[in-house]
Motif scaffolding. Structure first.
Motif, PDB file in Angstrom:
ATOM      1  N   GLY A   1      32.728  35.829  41.614  1.00 28.87           N
ATOM      2  CA  GLY A   1      31.815  35.026  40.806  1.00 28.87           C
ATOM      3  C   GLY A   1      32.371  33.662  40.460  1.00 28.87           C
ATOM      4  O   GLY A   1      31.675  32.647  40.523  1.00 28.87           O
ATOM      5  N   ILE A   2      33.646  33.610  40.122  1.00 29.82           N
ATOM      6  CA  ILE A   2      34.287  32.344  39.743  1.00 29.82           C
ATOM      7  C   ILE A   2      34.531  31.448  40.959  1.00 29.82           C
ATOM      8  O   ILE A   2      34.615  30.232  40.829  1.00 29.82           O
ATOM      9  CB  ILE A   2      35.614  32.631  38.990  1.00 29.82           C
ATOM     10  N   ALA A   3      34.606  32.020  42.139  1.00 27.97           N
ATOM     11  CA  ALA A   3      34.874  31.229  43.345  1.00 27.97           C
ATOM     12  C   ALA A   3      33.814  30.154  43.582  1.00 27.97           C
ATOM     13  O   ALA A   3      34.108  29.122  44.168  1.00 27.97           O
ATOM     14  CB  ALA A   3      34.972  32.133  44.564  1.00 27.97           C
ATOM     15  N   PHE A   4      32.601  30.385  43.103  1.00 27.70           N
ATOM     16  CA  PHE A   4      31.546  29.387  43.265  1.00 27.70           C
ATOM     17  C   PHE A   4      31.726  28.211  42.310  1.00 27.70           C
ATOM     18  O   PHE A   4      31.303  27.104  42.596  1.00 27.70           O
ATOM     19  CB  PHE A   4      30.168  30.024  43.051  1.00 27.70           C
ATOM     20  N   ILE A   5      32.362  28.469  41.162  1.00 25.45           N
ATOM     21  CA  ILE A   5      32.562  27.422  40.157  1.00 25.45           C
ATOM     22  C   ILE A   5      33.896  26.717  40.370  1.00 25.45           C
ATOM     23  O   ILE A   5      33.978  25.494  40.352  1.00 25.45           O
ATOM     24  CB  ILE A   5      32.490  28.027  38.743  1.00 25.45           C
ATOM     25  N   SER A   6      34.948  27.515  40.527  1.00 23.80           N
ATOM     26  CA  SER A   6      36.290  26.964  40.712  1.00 23.80           C
ATOM     27  C   SER A   6      36.995  27.758  41.819  1.00 23.80           C
ATOM     28  O   SER A   6      37.618  28.795  41.554  1.00 23.80           O
ATOM     29  CB  SER A   6      37.078  27.068  39.403  1.00 23.80           C
ATOM     30  N   PRO A   7      36.878  27.292  43.043  1.00 22.98           N
ATOM     31  CA  PRO A   7      37.421  28.061  44.175  1.00 22.98           C
ATOM     32  C   PRO A   7      38.889  28.473  44.066  1.00 22.98           C
ATOM     33  O   PRO A   7      39.199  29.617  44.389  1.00 22.98           O
ATOM     34  CB  PRO A   7      37.190  27.143  45.377  1.00 22.98           C
ATOM     35  N   PRO A   8      39.815  27.618  43.587  1.00 23.73           N
ATOM     36  CA  PRO A   8      41.206  28.086  43.529  1.00 23.73           C
ATOM     37  C   PRO A   8      41.399  29.288  42.594  1.00 23.73           C
ATOM     38  O   PRO A   8      42.089  30.236  42.948  1.00 23.73           O
ATOM     39  CB  PRO A   8      41.986  26.878  43.015  1.00 23.73           C
ATOM     40  N   ILE A   9      40.762  29.250  41.435  1.00 21.74           N
ATOM     41  CA  ILE A   9      40.891  30.369  40.493  1.00 21.74           C
ATOM     42  C   ILE A   9      40.181  31.600  41.042  1.00 21.74           C
ATOM     43  O   ILE A   9      40.685  32.725  40.956  1.00 21.74           O
ATOM     44  CB  ILE A   9      40.345  29.975  39.111  1.00 21.74           C
ATOM     45  N   GLY A  10      39.011  31.412  41.614  1.00 24.78           N
ATOM     46  CA  GLY A  10      38.267  32.527  42.180  1.00 24.78           C
ATOM     47  C   GLY A  10      38.991  33.200  43.325  1.00 24.78           C
ATOM     48  O   GLY A  10      39.052  34.419  43.407  1.00 24.78           O
ATOM     49  N   LEU A  11      39.551  32.411  44.208  1.00 24.91           N
ATOM     50  CA  LEU A  11      40.277  32.990  45.341  1.00 24.91           C
ATOM     51  C   LEU A  11      41.538  33.711  44.881  1.00 24.91           C
ATOM     52  O   LEU A  11      41.926  34.729  45.457  1.00 24.91           O
ATOM     53  CB  LEU A  11      40.604  31.910  46.368  1.00 24.91           C
ATOM     54  N   PHE A  12      42.169  33.188  43.826  1.00 21.48           N
ATOM     55  CA  PHE A  12      43.327  33.887  43.258  1.00 21.48           C
ATOM     56  C   PHE A  12      42.897  35.242  42.691  1.00 21.48           C
ATOM     57  O   PHE A  12      43.584  36.252  42.884  1.00 21.48           O
ATOM     58  CB  PHE A  12      43.989  33.035  42.169  1.00 21.48           C
ATOM     59  N   GLY A  13      41.749  35.284  42.015  1.00 24.12           N
ATOM     60  CA  GLY A  13      41.230  36.552  41.488  1.00 24.12           C
ATOM     61  C   GLY A  13      40.927  37.551  42.584  1.00 24.12           C
ATOM     62  O   GLY A  13      41.228  38.742  42.457  1.00 24.12           O
ATOM     63  N   VAL A  14      40.338  37.075  43.652  1.00 18.43           N
ATOM     64  CA  VAL A  14      40.047  37.956  44.793  1.00 18.43           C
ATOM     65  C   VAL A  14      41.348  38.475  45.399  1.00 18.43           C
ATOM     66  O   VAL A  14      41.472  39.664  45.711  1.00 18.43           O
ATOM     67  CB  VAL A  14      39.199  37.214  45.853  1.00 18.43           C
ATOM     68  N   PHE A  15      42.339  37.608  45.537  1.00 15.79           N
ATOM     69  CA  PHE A  15      43.636  38.004  46.080  1.00 15.79           C
ATOM     70  C   PHE A  15      44.299  39.077  45.201  1.00 15.79           C
ATOM     71  O   PHE A  15      44.788  40.087  45.705  1.00 15.79           O
ATOM     72  CB  PHE A  15      44.538  36.775  46.206  1.00 15.79           C
ATOM     73  N   VAL A  16      44.288  38.861  43.881  1.00 14.58           N
ATOM     74  CA  VAL A  16      44.864  39.843  42.949  1.00 14.58           C
ATOM     75  C   VAL A  16      44.105  41.162  43.042  1.00 14.58           C
ATOM     76  O   VAL A  16      44.696  42.246  43.033  1.00 14.58           O
ATOM     77  CB  VAL A  16      44.863  39.292  41.505  1.00 14.58           C
ATOM     78  N   GLY A  17      42.786  41.087  43.151  1.00  9.37           N
ATOM     79  CA  GLY A  17      41.984  42.302  43.282  1.00  9.37           C
ATOM     80  C   GLY A  17      42.312  43.087  44.527  1.00  9.37           C
ATOM     81  O   GLY A  17      42.440  44.311  44.498  1.00  9.37           O
TER      82      GLY A  17
END
Length: 75
Positions: free
Chosen positions: A45-61
């Motif tokens: 969800g955050i990747a659409f707003i702030s890709p670096p933070i969103g991609l980090f969240g996906v990576f951690v997940g």
């Protein structure tokens, strides 16, 4: 009696009222697994707003879900 389901790791049939597979010990509802799924959903969800933070969240997940799968005892 509750219907059984199939373990996603060893593919043995197990009852729904147990917390981990009696055959291989896999626990899909562990806290690490839940955090990983949450991080995947949040990161996507955050990747659409702030890709670096969103991609980090996906990576951690991905690491958390994969780690919970790999940390369980093998059959």
């Amino acid at each position: 009696m509750k219907p059984a389901y199939v373990c996603s790791r060893c593919e043995e049939e197990i009852p729904r009222d147990v917390y981990e597979c009696p055959h291989c010990g896999y626990n899909p509802k562990s806290i690490v697994w839940r955090i990983g799924i949450g991080a995947l959903v949040f990161g996507t969800g955050i990747a659409f707003i702030s890709p670096p933070i969103g991609l980090f969240g996906v990576f951690v997940g991905i690491l958390a879900v994969g780690g919970s799968y790999l940390a369980t005892p093998a059959s």
